[in-house]
Design an enzyme around this catalytic site. Structure first.
Site, PDB file in Angstrom:
ATOM      1  N   PRO A   1       0.803  -1.163   0.026  1.00 46.42           N
ATOM      2  CG  PRO A   1      -0.369  -1.473   1.750  1.00 46.42           C
ATOM      3  CD  PRO A   1       0.590  -2.129   1.363  1.00 46.42           C
ATOM      4  CD  GLU A   2       3.561   2.988  -4.152  1.00 48.32           C
ATOM      5  OE1 GLU A   2       3.746   4.284  -4.330  1.00 48.32           O
ATOM      6  OE2 GLU A   2       4.082   2.262  -4.849  1.00 48.32           O
TER       7      GLU A   2
END
Ligand SMILES: [Zn+2]
Length: 290
Positions: A2-3
């Site tokens: 996840p960014e």
């Protein structure tokens, strides 16, 4: 992994359901409990489980904040304030549900690790298949080294000035620009996918050293990072990895990617090259990115 846009999406999804709720009870999975017993800090870091419970049960969640790729839960009682600092690692996720069975992605249901039972009857559940994520319970953020040297949020007014200053320091000026924009001391929260996309849009070769960029190019890179992060947030992030949103849905940002894991450049039609820069796969067009 996840960014920033994915993490922002998680935060927005859970915030209205947990805000101003009291944590009645915290439950840990067997993996967390057994991990602690053999001295492995599985998910819950730097604090033992009874202390974690002591410093969260009875506390009210007064604010939910995203900072870079962290989600921060500010919690308080009448006479104490703490912060739950969480990082989703490679494959973590938060879910707010009535019961564990309401988590519709089977792997997330199976691999739950921390369950915060809230005063509104909901359960805030942290699940993590690969267990690279973490939750800390700290008195304040100054005790947390990742935050003391972190760049401002990319959307903050002073973020560009900070970025420009960092590029010109000895630490960064000879490093490839791709590596530099992945560093949270330079820009907070720009991960690999978004770094590839931003450099493509800015038409800058990822291998160029930071000090080779003129003022205009520095501004272009920074602006494109901000733009692509915003686009990611609008589209709920990417779903290239095993990552899923709290509702089990996937993001749509992968449909807007220009260069990440692509074969052909959408601008010139030439082949996209892949190169490892500072340990990360980098996709770019040698024709368009100079
Ligand atoms: Zn091209």
């Amino acid at each position: 992994m996840p960014e920033l846009p994915e993490v922002e999406h998680v935060k927005r999804g859970i915030e209205p359901l947990v805000l101003n709720q009291r944590i009645e009870e915290v439950e840990f999975s067997n993996a967390v409990i057994n991990g602690k017993e053999i001295g492995k800090d599985t998910i819950i870091k730097q604090i033992d489980l009874p202390m974690f419970k002591l410093y969260s049960e009875g506390y009210k969640i007064t604010r939910v904040e995203r900072r870079s790729k962290y989600i921060l839960f500010h919690i308080e009682t009448n006479d104490d304030q703490r912060v739950l600092v969480s990082h989703l690692g490679m494959s973590g996720g938060f879910f707010v549900v009535d019961t564990l069975d309401d988590i519709i992605v089977p792997n997330y249901k199976k691999h739950w690790h921390v369950n915060f039972k809230l005063s509104n009857g909901k359960q805030l559940i942290y699940s993590d298949i690969r267990r690279f994520g973490e939750i800390k319970n700290v008195a304040d953020l100054s005790a947390h080294s990742s935050f003391s040297d972190m760049a401002p949020e990319p959307f903050d007014e002073n973020a560009f000035a900070h970025f420009k200053h960092q590029l010109e320091t000895k630490t960064y000026h000879k490093k490839p620009i791709k590596q530099v924009i992945l560093d949270h001391k330079v820009i907070a929260g720009c991960g690999n996918i978004y770094a590839c996309e931003a450099l493509f849009n800015a038409k800058i070769n990822p291998e160029r050293s930071a000090d080779s960029l003129n003022d205009d190019e520095q501004k272009r890179v920074f602006d494109e990072v901000v733009k692509v992060l915003r686009l990611g947030i609008e589209n709920g992030g990417t779903s290239i990895s095993s990552y899923r949103h709290a509702d089990g849905k996937t993001g749509q940002m992968q449909n807007y990617l220009q260069v990440y894991k692509k074969k052909v450049c959408p601008v010139c039609g030439g082949p996209i090259q892949t190169k490892v820069i500072a340990g990360r796969n980098t996709h770019y067009c040698p024709q368009c990115q100079k």
